[in-house]
Scaffold this motif. Structure first.
Motif, PDB file in Angstrom:
ATOM      1  N   LEU A  30      -6.073  60.453  53.979  1.00  0.00           N
ATOM      2  CA  LEU A  30      -7.525  60.415  53.793  1.00  0.00           C
ATOM      3  C   LEU A  30      -8.034  61.694  53.126  1.00  0.00           C
ATOM      4  N   ARG A  33      -8.529  61.879  49.442  1.00  0.00           N
ATOM      5  CA  ARG A  33      -9.630  61.148  48.804  1.00  0.00           C
ATOM      6  C   ARG A  33     -10.744  62.121  48.424  1.00  0.00           C
ATOM      7  N   ASP A 457      -1.274  55.184  51.572  1.00  0.00           N
ATOM      8  CA  ASP A 457      -2.415  55.106  50.660  1.00  0.00           C
ATOM      9  C   ASP A 457      -3.207  53.823  50.866  1.00  0.00           C
ATOM     10  N   GLY A 461      -7.073  53.788  52.113  1.00  0.00           N
ATOM     11  CA  GLY A 461      -8.118  53.123  51.343  1.00  0.00           C
ATOM     12  C   GLY A 461      -8.962  52.212  52.200  1.00  0.00           C
ATOM     13  N   ASN A 464     -11.121  54.421  54.533  1.00  0.00           N
ATOM     14  CA  ASN A 464     -12.166  55.056  53.750  1.00  0.00           C
ATOM     15  C   ASN A 464     -13.333  54.086  53.522  1.00  0.00           C
TER      16      ASN A 464
END
Length: 473
Positions: A30, A33, A457, A461, A464
């Motif tokens: 995270l 990001r 990942d 995502g 997020n």
């Protein structure tokens, strides 16, 4: 977005189960990001403090109810991820593991230990502990952190929160007197609050007061809304699911799980280099004192608890050995299961190897050396061993439940069986033996398994997007 990730384990410092791996990997994914400031909060266990090189005092928590005062420190991991550590030697600097003593018994004051932790997390998130930082979102993990959203609500702090259920079977149940000890309002002790069959349930606090719930696979998210898997909380979980407030997000594994580059192996290898894989098998056999064999090696890397179906392995052991197989086990857990495995090893030391405890390097070598990984779990919220196994060319044999059902492709990357019973499990084992004897098929399945990606990942995502959705609600 500023996120406080509240957890009681992290692979960098202290590990009991899969939560530690998630807590080490997900925040890092995270943090990559853009516009994400994620910070981890951990209890100040001795193992954590000893490994931190630089600590700054960020604030002080006053004594509250029967919970002692504590100090909040700010440090960072070796790669720069910010970590808050709650310092309170009388609660956290103890022998044993984070939850119990050296004999495996839970600490009798675990209600105070983890309520103190959750209460401090709520204070930090609200901006009253570290004058330089506050959170936009709290992400609490499992029952030990579950009261963080509850303390926010009880204090009238309107801050969004996500609560992740890593295993619903562990709920943090305490007598009603805990209400007074942890400073929870009497008004919270009812069926729509933290009361669970006349006890205080820390986990239920998270389920009730969090803005959104997640669990670690989409299959498990459905399973926990049923009586079979809901542990008495299925009604509440169905309500949250019906309100679109329960999401399953599959865990991942980190990039170090690549047998071509893993420094812990007896010999690195890639897909098609089966001599390299065999070198690891020979090493494991030697380490565990097993006989020289060209038969299949079955690995088990697991917590040794009833959930994991180790009793089914013991019931199937004779058939595995009679068919030419061997078993190598590493893990720790319930003393009765540990003793049963040791007894099985003493009965057949040439065919059953057992290491009580956990060693990451040895676990990796078992995945690398084994042909098959046994996972007859009665339930499995996500499971990581089946992912590790596939990346290392060990085909998992798993019960068709939870994350196992989502991450094992039956007949292509492993074998699924339908019921957590001896006969159903043996059906999967017999299919594995049949595949072991068919070299082209074994080669094809290994190559397919090793090509699988379980990248964090993807999970990051999803989290997020969820954080932003919850924050905007």
């Amino acid at each position: 977005m500023r996120v406080l990730f509240v957890t009681t384990e992290m692979d960098d410092y202290v590990r009991v189960g899969g939560l530690a791996a998630v807590s080490a990997a997900l925040p890092r994914a995270l943090a990559m990001r853009p516009w994400m400031d994620i910070r981890i909060m951990l209890p100040g266990y001795r193992e954590v403090i000893e490994q931190l090189t630089h600590i700054e005092i960020a604030g002080t928590c006053k004594a509250f109810a029967e919970m002692p005062a504590a100090t909040l420190a700010l440090a960072s991991t070796r790669d720069g991820l910010p970590i808050y550590v709650l310092l309170c030697p009388q609660l956290y600097e103890r022998p044993g593991n984070p939850y119990g003593d050296e004999s495996g018994e839970d600490w009798p004051d675990n209600d105070i230990r983890f309520a103190r932790f959750a209460s401090a997390a709520a204070e930090l998130a609200a901006g009253t502990l570290d004058k330089n930082w506050a959170a936009d979102m709290v992400h609490a993990n499992d029952w030990q952190a579950a009261l963080a959203p509850a303390y926010l609500a009880w204090r009238g702090i309107n801050l969004p929160s996500v609560m992740t259920i890593h295993n619903l079977a562990y709920q943090g149940l305490f007598p009603k007197e805990s209400l007074r000890r942890i400073g929870a309002p009497e008004s919270s002790f009812h069926i729509d609050g933290i009361e669970f069959y006349d006890k205080v349930s820390f986990l239920k606090g998270g389920l009730v007061y969090s803005s959104h719930l997640t669990t670690v696979s989409a299959t498990y998210a459905k399973e926990i809304t049923t009586a079979q898997f809901g542990c008495g909380l299925e009604g509440l979980l169905r309500l949250r699911a019906d309100a679109a407030q329960l999401t399953g997000i599959l865990n991942g594994i980190d990039e170090s799980w690549d047998p071509r580059f893993c420094s812990h192996l007896a010999q690195p290898f890639g897909a098609g280099d089966w001599e390299g894989k065999r070198a690891n098998a020979d090493y494991v056999r030697k380490q565990f004192g097993l006989g020289v064999s060209r038969g299949p090696l079955f690995g088990i890397v697991a917590r040794l608890v009833h959930q994991k179906g180790i009793d089914l392995v013991l019931e199937a052991a004779d058939e595995i050995i009679d068919a030419g197989g061997q078993i190598a086990v590493i893990g720790s857990g319930e003393p009765a299961i540990e003793q049963a495995l040791i007894k099985a090893h003493r009965r057949r030391p040439d065919a059953i190897g057992v290491a009580i405890g956990f060693d990451d390097a040895q676990a990796r070598r078992i995945f690398a050396g084994s042909d098959f990984t046994l996972m007859p779990s009665r339930f499995e919220p996500c499971g990581l061993s089946q992912m590790y196994a596939q990346r290392f060319g060990s085909l998992p044999i798993g019960h068709q439940t939870g994350g196992l059902a989502e991450t094992i492709t039956d007949g292509e990357t492993g074998f699924l069986f339908s019921k957590p019973s001896r006969d159903s499990f043996l059906g999967g084992i017999r299919r594995a033996f049949s595949t072991f004897g068919a070299h082209d098929r074994l080669d094809s399945m290994r190559r397919t398994a090793m090509s699988r990606s379980f990248s964090w990942d993807t999970s990051a995502g999803s989290y997020n997007a969820l954080y932003r959705k919850v924050a905007a609600a």
